[in-house]
Design a protein around this motif. Structure first.
Motif, short mmCIF file in Angstrom:
data_model
loop_
_atom_site.label_atom_id
_atom_site.label_comp_id
_atom_site.label_asym_id
_atom_site.label_seq_id
_atom_site.Cartn_x
_atom_site.Cartn_y
_atom_site.Cartn_z
N GLY A 63 -7.74 -47.16 64.42
CA GLY A 63 -7.84 -47.51 65.93
C GLY A 63 -6.47 -46.85 67.09
N ASP A 67 -0.23 -49.48 65.46
CA ASP A 67 -1.35 -49.55 64.06
C ASP A 67 -1.62 -48.00 63.67
OD1 ASP A 67 -0.65 -51.82 64.24
OD2 ASP A 67 -2.46 -52.90 65.58
N ASP A 119 -3.67 -46.50 61.13
CA ASP A 119 -3.32 -45.85 59.64
C ASP A 119 -4.31 -44.08 59.72
OD1 ASP A 119 -4.76 -48.76 59.86
OD2 ASP A 119 -5.84 -47.87 60.99
MG MG Z 1 -5.91 -50.23 62.09
#
Ligand code: MG
Ligand code: ATP
Length: 450
Positions: A30, A43, A45
């Motif tokens: 994301g 966020d 990753d």
């Molecule tokens: Mg994510």
């Protein structure tokens, strides 16, 4: 505009740690998608060729959150970062979870097992090299959710991806590519095998997206809503009377749209407040449709939904309380006592949310704000009553349980019964809220009931 080749500052630390240890590390998921869309990433990753054990060794503060899938959470300067070892997934025998996780040192293999093209891009933290083997950037430009590879195969492997397609479509206002959509239609039954928790998490993201109606309408069209929320899907075609211009299904999700997304319990309450109309529909003697006490049925059905999907109990309680109290009809003739009784029943802390729900309900009825239930006048009356600071709950009374025990009322249920009676009295007439008066009333009332 965010430059996708410019690695955000906090990530330099990770680039340095991984490259020093001889591993590669990529930003994926994301955060990268947001960067490509010109939005601020959050966020983060990461994907790496280091094994989970090696990742744990490289960082001081780590939580092995999803170690069985190769995911480790690294804590750095008050932020958390999910680091997952490159994977190839094994056979999927039950549409729930990959049977086994195999690691690989090839980032392309890892990107291939991801769900959608827009989620399968990667950027090398050290070199800034941007990988986009499935043209995710192009699909972002044309605002399309497209499965990687054969859609039906991918949804068969993990049916949660079906809900993820609607989730991304609702969150980003993207359309679902026709082939991907027909893959969803073909595999939807597999959703019955996906765990409640995973379904809940994606559904919640759909319901909290900018315009949930878009996602929910598409889910109904694909035949997915009857599987995950049959109670809501059943509202399709249930016509309402008079001023309502939508059926109960449309009314539900337009009401939901009208609630600000950060008001989570109110959003859920708006979506489910009228689902009881399906069971309670009836017609009076002149043929006008009625939904007598539908809020009670809505509460029961919403409780079923929330238990089935394993929502936390305190959240369930808030949503049910709002639904149970959404039917009120204020009129100018209401006395102060009637308004106090209303506040005592719903609780002062729920007033703002309940009004928000009613406003949303109106949007969902007329498509614009109209005030046939006198909300403004009611709110004014409520504020006047609150400003007078009269007793509205047992704790506000001039006496408490100990006082009642002292005058001879036995410990046990009688105390609660008497206190509730005293509260009723004081709500009707606040001038009674003094110790001597309440103790006299308590003595007399206890005599009557014992
Ligand atoms: Mg994510
Ligand atoms: P968000 O902004 O909501 O975190 P995200 O795309 O990062 O969106 P996550 O659920 O955090 O979504 O997953 C991270 C990445 O892992 C996804 O972008 C996708 O590449 C991959 N992924 C997650 N779940 C699946 C799945 N069920 N099947 C295949 N790939 C998945």
């Amino acid at each position: 505009m965010v430059n996708i080749h410019k690695i955000p500052e906090p990530l330099h630390f990770f680039a340095a740690v991984f490259s020093k240890a001889g591993y590669s590390c990529y930003l994926v998921g994301g955060a990268l998608r947001n960067m490509v869309m010109g939005k601020k990433p959050s966020d983060f990753d990461f994907a790496t060729d280091a094994s989970p054990e090696e990742v744990i060794r490289l960082f001081r503060r780590v939580v092995p959150t999803g170690i069985q899938h190769g995911t480790v959470t690294v804590l750095h300067k008050n932020e958390s970062y999910e680091v997952t070892t490159f994977r190839i997934e094994g056979d999927y025998s039950d549409a729930r979870r990959p049977d086994n996780v195999e690691y690989t040192s090839d980032i392309f293999e890892d990107l291939k097992r991801r769900d959608f093209t827009i989620n399968a891009m990667a950027i090398n933290l050290e070199t800034g090299e941007f990988l986009d083997p499935f043209q995710g950037k192009k699909d972002i430009a044309s605002r399309v959710i497209r499965a990687i590879g054969n859609p039906a195969e991918r949804f068969n492997e993990d049916a949660l991806r079906i809900l993820r397609a609607f989730r991304f479509s609702a969150q980003l206002s993207f359309t679902i590519d026709p082939e991907t959509f027909s893959g969803i239609v073909d595999c939807k039954e597999k959703l019955y095998q996906v765990s409640a928790e995973r379904i809940r998490d994606e559904l919640e993201k759909i319901i909290l997206s900018p315009t949930p109606s878009k996602g929910l309408q598409q889910m109904e069209k694909a035949g997915v809503l009857p599987i995950v929320l049959p109670e809501l899907s059943a509202c399709t075609g249930v016509q309402q009377k008079g001023l309502h211009q939508y059926d109960v299904f449309e009314h539900s999700f337009y009401s939901c749209d009208a609630v600000p997304a950060e008001k989570k319990a109110v959003r859920f309450a708006a979506l489910f407040h009228d689902i009881g109309k399906v069971e309670t529909i009836d017609y009076d003697e002149i043929g006008v449709v009625t939904f007598y006490q539908h809020e009670k049925t809505s509460v029961r059905l919403t409780r079923n939904i929330m238990r089935r999907l394993k929502f936390p109990r305190d959240f369930e309680e808030q949503v049910l309380h709002l639904i149970a109290n959404h039917m009120f009809h204020y009129e100018d003739i209401w006395t102060d006592a009637a308004v106090r009784r209303f506040i005592a029943k719903v609780g002062k802390e729920y007033l703002d949310d309940l009004f928000l729900l009613r406003r949303a309900d109106q949007y969902g009825t007329f498509g614009k704000p109209i005030d046939p239930v006198n909300l403004k006048a009611f709110r004014k009356h409520i504020d006047k009553v609150l400003a007078e600071a009269h007793a509205l709950k047992i704790a506000d009374l001039a006496v408490n349980g100990h006082d009642l025990i002292k005058i001879g009322i036995p410990k046990g249920p009688a105390i609660g019964i008497v206190l509730r009676e005293l509260l009723e009295t004081v709500i009707d007439d606040p001038s009674q809220n003094s110790r001597p008066i309440l103790l006299t009333i308590a003595t007399n009332f206890y005599k009557q009931i014992s």
